[in-house]
Write an enzyme that holds these catalytic residues in place. Structure first.
Site, PDB file in Angstrom:
ATOM      1  N   LYS A  50       0.394  -1.386  -0.216  1.00  0.00           N
ATOM      2  CA  LYS A  50       0.247  -0.152   0.268  1.00  0.00           C
ATOM      3  C   LYS A  50       0.699   0.928  -0.201  1.00  0.00           C
ATOM      4  O   LYS A  50       2.020   1.639   0.855  1.00  0.00           O
ATOM      5  CB  LYS A  50      -0.972  -0.158   1.283  1.00  0.00           C
ATOM      6  CG  LYS A  50      -2.210  -1.190   1.062  1.00  0.00           C
ATOM      7  CD  LYS A  50      -2.503  -1.135   2.657  1.00  0.00           C
ATOM      8  CE  LYS A  50      -3.500  -2.928   2.569  1.00  0.00           C
ATOM      9  NZ  LYS A  50      -3.251  -3.552   2.142  1.00  0.00           N
ATOM     10  N   GLY A  51       1.185   2.042  -0.528  1.00  0.00           N
ATOM     11  CA  GLY A  51       1.081   3.228  -0.867  1.00  0.00           C
ATOM     12  C   GLY A  51       1.949   3.157  -1.803  1.00  0.00           C
ATOM     13  O   GLY A  51       2.688   4.702  -2.314  1.00  0.00           O
ATOM     14  N   CYS A  52       2.322   2.828  -2.538  1.00  0.00           N
ATOM     15  CA  CYS A  52       2.696   2.506  -4.544  1.00  0.00           C
ATOM     16  C   CYS A  52       1.770   2.762  -5.381  1.00  0.00           C
ATOM     17  O   CYS A  52       0.505   2.381  -5.181  1.00  0.00           O
ATOM     18  CB  CYS A  52       4.082   1.515  -4.349  1.00  0.00           C
ATOM     19  SG  CYS A  52       5.404   0.808  -3.730  1.00  0.00           S
ATOM     20  N   GLN A  53       2.626   4.070  -6.225  1.00  0.00           N
ATOM     21  CA  GLN A  53       1.497   4.047  -7.628  1.00  0.00           C
ATOM     22  C   GLN A  53       1.624   3.244  -7.948  1.00  0.00           C
ATOM     23  O   GLN A  53       0.921   2.488  -8.564  1.00  0.00           O
ATOM     24  CB  GLN A  53       1.365   5.137  -7.988  1.00  0.00           C
ATOM     25  CG  GLN A  53       0.705   6.093  -8.750  1.00  0.00           C
ATOM     26  CD  GLN A  53       1.468   7.361  -9.407  1.00  0.00           C
ATOM     27  OE1 GLN A  53       2.667   7.823  -9.450  1.00  0.00           O
ATOM     28  NE2 GLN A  53       0.158   8.050  -9.843  1.00  0.00           N
ATOM     29  N   SER A  54       2.451   2.388  -8.396  1.00  0.00           N
ATOM     30  CA  SER A  54       2.704   1.080  -8.736  1.00  0.00           C
ATOM     31  C   SER A  54       2.688  -0.117  -8.196  1.00  0.00           C
ATOM     32  O   SER A  54       1.786  -0.204  -7.475  1.00  0.00           O
ATOM     33  CB  SER A  54       4.376   1.178  -9.566  1.00  0.00           C
ATOM     34  OG  SER A  54       5.315   2.426 -10.281  1.00  0.00           O
TER      35      SER A  54
END
Length: 140
Positions: A50-54
């Site tokens: 969670k928190g990754c754009q990819s």
């Protein structure tokens, strides 16, 4: 090899590129290609960081007292970033991982050359890996 030794090795690798960020990105991409791939059965929603754009999948397991990480990403730079972090933290005890300062990231100037979303994703990857190590530690 201790975490600090691996970090020092990475700092030396990135020093070869001096201020050539194109070269550093190419090195990251190469690191991503060498990442031990996550088993397809772990590429599930609950393994996404969670928190990754990819999309970044991370699987961790404890073997012989050491944490083994496998990961993958659908973006090449992000895959290189997770490969870098896996290289540093994998195959160490939960305590070593929890105590790792990870200050090599600042020393190679990575955060300042990443977009804010990638920098946040990098922080999320490290946080998840440390949380997994903490979970293994508390389980005994």
């Amino acid at each position: 090899m201790k975490i600090e030794e691996i970090e020092r090795e990475i700092i030396e690798e990135f020093e070869l590129f001096e201020n050539n960020w194109e070269g550093k990105y190419e090195h990251l991409i190469e690191l991503g290609k060498s990442l031990p791939l996550i088993d397809a059965k772990y590429k599930t929603e609950d393994k996404l960081i969670k928190g990754c754009q990819s999309r970044v999948w991370l699987h961790s397991e404890l073997k012989n007292g050491k944490v083994i990480y496998t990961a993958d990403s659908d973006a090449i730079i992000t895959k290189g970033l997770v490969a870098l972090i896996v290289r540093v933290l994998a195959d160490h005890t939960p305590d070593e991982i929890i105590d790792a300062k990870m200050d090599f990231i600042d020393k190679i100037g990575l955060k300042e050359h990443l977009s804010p979303t990638r920098a946040n994703g990098l922080v999320s990857m490290i946080k998840q890996m440390k949380m997994d190590a903490l979970a293994f530690k508390t389980r005994g």
